[in-house]
Design an enzyme around this catalytic site. Structure first.
Site, mmCIF file in Angstrom:
data_model
loop_
_atom_site.group_PDB
_atom_site.id
_atom_site.type_symbol
_atom_site.label_atom_id
_atom_site.label_comp_id
_atom_site.label_asym_id
_atom_site.label_seq_id
_atom_site.Cartn_x
_atom_site.Cartn_y
_atom_site.Cartn_z
ATOM 1 N N ARG A 120 0.834 -1.213 0.000
ATOM 2 C CA ARG A 120 0.000 0.000 0.000
ATOM 3 C C ARG A 120 0.871 1.267 0.000
ATOM 4 O O ARG A 120 0.565 2.247 0.673
ATOM 5 C CB ARG A 120 -0.935 0.036 1.212
ATOM 6 C CG ARG A 120 -2.004 -1.039 1.235
ATOM 7 C CD ARG A 120 -3.019 -0.804 0.125
ATOM 8 N NE ARG A 120 -4.214 -1.588 0.312
ATOM 9 C CZ ARG A 120 -4.376 -2.840 -0.103
ATOM 10 N NH1 ARG A 120 -3.405 -3.462 -0.738
ATOM 11 N NH2 ARG A 120 -5.521 -3.471 0.100
ATOM 12 N N SER A 146 -11.101 -0.960 2.934
ATOM 13 C CA SER A 146 -10.297 -1.062 4.166
ATOM 14 C C SER A 146 -9.983 0.338 4.672
ATOM 15 O O SER A 146 -9.391 1.134 3.938
ATOM 16 C CB SER A 146 -8.966 -1.763 3.886
ATOM 17 O OG SER A 146 -9.168 -3.050 3.392
ATOM 18 N N GLU A 197 -5.575 3.685 6.225
ATOM 19 C CA GLU A 197 -5.153 3.519 4.838
ATOM 20 C C GLU A 197 -5.763 4.638 3.993
ATOM 21 O O GLU A 197 -5.215 5.030 2.977
ATOM 22 C CB GLU A 197 -5.626 2.155 4.328
ATOM 23 C CG GLU A 197 -5.020 1.782 3.014
ATOM 24 C CD GLU A 197 -5.968 1.029 2.101
ATOM 25 O OE1 GLU A 197 -5.520 0.601 1.050
ATOM 26 O OE2 GLU A 197 -7.166 0.900 2.421
HETATM 27 N N1 EPU Z 1 -10.518 -11.440 9.803
HETATM 28 C C1 EPU Z 1 -11.105 -11.361 11.037
HETATM 29 N N2 EPU Z 1 -12.254 -10.622 11.150
HETATM 30 C C2 EPU Z 1 -12.823 -9.995 10.088
HETATM 31 C C3 EPU Z 1 -12.231 -10.116 8.815
HETATM 32 C C4 EPU Z 1 -11.054 -10.837 8.711
HETATM 33 O O1 EPU Z 1 -10.628 -11.918 12.011
HETATM 34 O O2 EPU Z 1 -13.836 -9.317 10.285
HETATM 35 C C5 EPU Z 1 -9.228 -12.155 9.684
HETATM 36 C C6 EPU Z 1 -9.320 -13.529 9.067
HETATM 37 O O3 EPU Z 1 -8.495 -14.360 9.847
HETATM 38 C C7 EPU Z 1 -8.709 -13.390 7.701
HETATM 39 C C8 EPU Z 1 -7.763 -12.219 7.878
HETATM 40 O O4 EPU Z 1 -8.355 -11.396 8.875
HETATM 41 O O5 EPU Z 1 -8.003 -14.534 7.348
HETATM 42 C C9 EPU Z 1 -7.590 -11.425 6.606
HETATM 43 O O6 EPU Z 1 -8.874 -11.007 6.133
HETATM 44 P P1 EPU Z 1 -9.177 -10.758 4.590
HETATM 45 O O7 EPU Z 1 -8.806 -11.958 3.813
HETATM 46 O O8 EPU Z 1 -10.573 -10.265 4.461
HETATM 47 O O9 EPU Z 1 -8.143 -9.629 4.185
HETATM 48 P P2 EPU Z 1 -7.686 -8.260 4.911
HETATM 49 O O10 EPU Z 1 -6.253 -8.402 5.252
HETATM 50 O O11 EPU Z 1 -8.617 -7.872 5.987
HETATM 51 C C10 EPU Z 1 -6.832 -7.209 2.691
HETATM 52 C C11 EPU Z 1 -6.967 -5.926 1.937
HETATM 53 C C12 EPU Z 1 -8.297 -5.860 1.226
HETATM 54 C C13 EPU Z 1 -8.389 -7.040 0.286
HETATM 55 C C14 EPU Z 1 -8.240 -8.332 1.105
HETATM 56 C C15 EPU Z 1 -8.226 -9.582 0.271
HETATM 57 C C16 EPU Z 1 -5.639 -4.305 3.211
HETATM 58 C C17 EPU Z 1 -5.655 -3.071 4.040
HETATM 59 N N3 EPU Z 1 -6.837 -4.785 2.841
HETATM 60 O O12 EPU Z 1 -7.831 -7.211 3.697
HETATM 61 O O13 EPU Z 1 -8.320 -4.657 0.454
HETATM 62 O O14 EPU Z 1 -9.615 -7.067 -0.427
HETATM 63 O O15 EPU Z 1 -6.979 -8.301 1.806
HETATM 64 O O16 EPU Z 1 -6.994 -9.781 -0.284
HETATM 65 O O17 EPU Z 1 -4.571 -4.809 2.892
HETATM 66 C C18 EPU Z 1 -8.999 -2.371 0.462
HETATM 67 O O18 EPU Z 1 -7.807 -2.083 0.444
HETATM 68 O O19 EPU Z 1 -9.888 -1.495 0.453
HETATM 69 C C19 EPU Z 1 -9.386 -3.785 0.539
HETATM 70 C C20 EPU Z 1 -10.639 -4.156 0.691
#
Ligand code: EPU
Length: 336
Positions: free
Chosen positions: A164, A236, A332
Site C-alpha cells: 500500500r 479497508s 489507509e
Molecule cells: N478477519 C477477522 N475478522 C474480520 C475479517 C477478517 O478476524 O472481520 C481475519 C481472518 O483471519 C482473515 C484475515 O483477517 O483470514 C484477513 O482477512 P481478509 O482476507 O478479508 O483480508 P484483509 O487483510 O482484511 C486485505 C486488503 C483488502 C483485500 C483483502 C483480500 C488491506 C488493508 N486490505 O484485507 O483490500 O480485499 O486483503 O486480499 O490490505 C482495500 O484495500 O480497500 C481492501 C478491501
C-alpha cells in the site's frame, strides 16, 4: 475546458461525506490538463488529484483545485510472444480495465477484480488483494509535474512500490498528476488461487481460468464488502500492520487463531481486521458511523455521518487495539 466552482463532492466520495471544493475539473487529455495548469489563476492555490473518491475522507471543504483525470483510452503499445503491454489512461475505471484484459485472456490483474477506483490511483497505493498487487504488472507510469508541466516517466522499479505504498505517497506526493499507466500482462496466464478465500471458491474446479478467478473474487468481495451505493465506506479503512517477529510470535502464542503473514526479514503482517474484531468493534455502531459486520477493517458512514465522527471512531479503535495488543494500526484512507 470546464472548471466548476464551489463543487459539491458528496456524490464524488464513496464515504458520501458532505464537502465542497472551491474548483473542480475533469481533463480528458494531457493537453487539457496542461491548459488548466498553465492558467495563472490556479498557480498559487493548493491542488489535489482525486480519482473515483474511494479512498478519501473529507473532514471539511477543500480550498483549492481538485483534478479528476478523465483520460480514458486503452491501447496496446507493444507485445511479444509472452506479454501484452497495455497503456491505460488514468481515468479508466479500474474494474473496466480488468474486464478488458480478462475478456481477451490476458492475465495478471484478475485477482484485483472489483476493486473500486480508477487506473491512476492503482500505482499510488499499489492496490492489492487476494495475493496480487498492482506492482506485479505495472511496467511504466507517466505523470505530469505541477512545477514546469514536465512529462515524466517512471519504471516499475523507480516507483518504489511497497505494501500500500509507492513514491507517489512519499517524495512525489502532491507534485503532479498521473496520466497513463502501462501494464505488462501475460498471454499465457498463471493462475494465482492460493489465497484462502479463493482456494475455497475454486474447490472442485480442476483447471480454473482467469475468467473464473475474476468471477469468484467479485463474488467474495460482494459478500464481504459493503456497496457504497447502499452505505458509505472506503473499503479497508486501516492498513494491516507490520510488526517485529518477537511481538508476532508472542501474540500467536496467546491467540492460536491469529494468522501471521511473513513480511520480509524478521517481520510479520497481522490482519488488522482480526485485531479490531477481537476488540469487539465488528458490527458496532456509534451515532452515524460504525464497523462493518462482515469485515472489521471497513468503517461505515451512515447517512448524515461527518468526517469528524469517522476520525473519532478510528481513534477509539486505534487506541483500543494498542492497549490490548500493543500493536499500532494506521489509516489507509487519505484524510483531507
Ligand atoms: N478477519 C477477522 N475478522 C474480520 C475479517 C477478517 O478476524 O472481520 C481475519 C481472518 O483471519 C482473515 C484475515 O483477517 O483470514 C484477513 O482477512 P481478509 O482476507 O478479508 O483480508 P484483509 O487483510 O482484511 C486485505 C486488503 C483488502 C483485500 C483483502 C483480500 C488491506 C488493508 N486490505 O484485507 O483490500 O480485499 O486483503 O486480499 O490490505 C482495500 O484495500 O480497500 C481492501 C478491501
Amino acid at each position: 475546458m470546464k472548471i466548476f466552482q464551489n463543487f459539491d463532492l458528496k456524490e464524488r466520495n464513496t464515504l458520501g461525506l458532505r464537502a465542497n471544493t472551491k474548483y473542480y475539473t475533469e481533463p480528458e487529455s494531457v493537453e487539457e490538463l496542461k491548459a488548466i495548469l498553465s492558467d495563472d489563476s490556479y498557480n498559487e492555490i493548493p491542488k489535489m488529484v482525486m480519482g473515483e473518491g474511494s479512498n478519501i475522507l473529507f473532514t471539511g471543504d477543500y480550498t483549492g483545485l481538485i483534478i479528476h483525470p478523465s483520460i480514458k483510452d486503452i491501447r496496446i503499445t507493444d507485445e511479444d510472444a509472452d506479454y501484452i503491454y497495455l497503456r491505460a489512461g488514468a481515468g479508466v475505471v479500474w474494474d473496466k480495465l480488468v474486464e478488458f484484459a480478462v475478456d481477451r485472456g490476458w492475465g495478471g490483474i484478475e485477482n484485483l477484480s472489483s476493486i473500486p477506483g480508477c487506473v491512476g490511483a492503482a500505482p499510488v497505493q499499489n492496490i492489492g488483494a487476494y495475493g496480487a498487487e498492482a506492482k506485479d504488472t505495472i511496467f511504466r507510469v507517466e505523470y505530469l509535474t505541477f512545477e514546469g508541466l514536465v512529462d515524466k516517466t517512471l519504471s516499475c522499479e523507480e516507483c518504489r512500490f511497497g505494501y500500500r505504498d509507492s513514491i507517489f505517497k512519499r517524495e512525489l506526493k502532491g507534485r503532479g498528476v498521473i496520466t497513463y499507466v502501462t501494464f505488462r500482462l501475460s498471454k499465457i496466464p498463471a493462475i494465482n488461487a492460493g489465497y484462502e478465500d479463493v482456494k475455497q471458491a475454486m474447490k472442485g474446479v480442476s483447471e480454473p481460468t482467469i475468467f473464473q478467478v475474476r468471477e469468484a473474487i467479485s463474488s467474495i468481495r460482494a459478500k464481504k464488502l459493503p456497496d457504497p451505493a447502499v452505505v458509505g465506506n472506503a473499503g479497508s479503512f486501516f492498513k494491516n500492520p507490520v510488526v517485529n517477529k518477537s511481538l508476532a510470535l508472542q501474540l500467536k502464542e496467546s491467540y492460536q487463531d491469529l494468522k501471521l503473514f511473513p513480511a520480509g526479514e524478521n517481520e510479520y503482517k497481522l490482519p488488522a481486521a482480526w485485531l479490531i474484531d477481537k476488540c469487539g468493534f465488528k458490527g458496532s455502531r456509534t451515532g452515524n458511523v460504525g464497523v462493518h459486520a462482515n469485515q472489521a477493517l471497513v468503517l461505515l458512514a451512515y447517512e448524515g455521518a461527518t468526517g469528524e465522527e469517522l476520525i473519532n471512531l478510528s481513534k477509539t479503535i486505534i487506541k483500543t487495539v494498542k492497549e490490548r495488543f500493543n500493536v499500532d494500526i494506521e489509516p489507509e484512507v487519505n484524510i483531507c
